[in-house]
Design an enzyme around this catalytic site. Sequence first.
Site, PDB file in Angstrom:
ATOM      1  CG  HIS A  34      -1.799  -1.088   1.123  1.00  0.00           C
ATOM      2  ND1 HIS A  34      -3.686  -0.849   0.581  1.00  0.00           N
ATOM      3  CD2 HIS A  34      -1.987  -2.354   1.755  1.00  0.00           C
ATOM      4  CE1 HIS A  34      -3.744  -2.235   0.377  1.00  0.00           C
ATOM      5  NE2 HIS A  34      -3.693  -2.757   0.939  1.00  0.00           N
ATOM      6  CE1 TYR A 303       0.316  -2.962   8.189  1.00  0.00           C
ATOM      7  CE2 TYR A 303      -1.022  -1.311   9.674  1.00  0.00           C
ATOM      8  CZ  TYR A 303      -0.807  -2.342   8.659  1.00  0.00           C
ATOM      9  OH  TYR A 303      -1.658  -3.008   7.642  1.00  0.00           O
TER      10      TYR A 303
END
Length: 313
Positions: A34, A303
């Site tokens: 993403h 992340y």
Amino acid sequence: MPFPNDEVLMKTAGDLVAQLQAIFGKHPGFRPAHAKGEILTGTFTPSAEAKKLTTAPHFNNPSTPVWVRFSSSTGLPNIPDTDSHADPRGIAIRFILGDRKHTDIISHSTPFFPARTGQGFLEFLQALASSPPDGPKPSPVEQFLGANPKALAFVQAPKPAPASYGTEEYFGVTAFKLINAEGKATFIRYHIVPEAGVSTLSADELKDKDPDYLRKELTERLASGPISFKIKAQVAAEGDVTDDATVHWPEDRPVVELGTLKLDSVLPDNAKEQKNIIFDPIPRVQGVEPSDDPLLEMRAAVYLISGKQRRAA
């Protein structure tokens, strides 16, 4: 956001980041998945029903400022919005609760996920990476999908391109517990629904679109007013699986409206802020607790590793 201390977890998370970068290339300052995105700002206003389910501040305060990042799949920062590999699209919502205080919701535009664990997702990526189009058949990824029906369901799920980030619906695949003032826990999964209605493009409509049409359309849409979404929660019944993102709850489970998201502008310094912000799949706020889904800790670790790399770039 604390750094997980489980050595196996951190190794797998590091391997996931490295494998994504092996597939899509290293793009310093960008996410390994993403990578292409845009952050908008706005406000969340909770419903009366939300206050009955949880003591969380963003579901009880009159309103809460938010940042919302819309994104396209893959680790390619310049992937055309018209590329089929750009689906599913993503949404990450940050509720800003004070100075360095926040909680996030992260969802994407299909209710499916290909694996229950980080290790399973890594094996899927490894099979994908070792399956060139001109390689022998069945390829490693074909063999993997044949042995893993949940991953096959994710691959085969329809992923039409959205007409707009503002007309896409987004699904939280992992479960959470909402805790109310009496201490009652309710397992839910988030569903983010556009107030303008869901609108997707056919293949014929898509082929004439600009490679950057989703970002440009956001600017045009905001010029005529806020972009609005309802944040809803599908409520689990007794006995529903809450620790496996590949298992769907029946469609007849109750759905509760938790509030309204209104986005009114594009965040200034977007590229800089996207490089710096690290979203967190784990809520870390009173009134919302993680389930036992193993993807939560794994995604948080991925992340965080990715975020540290971006900030250092």
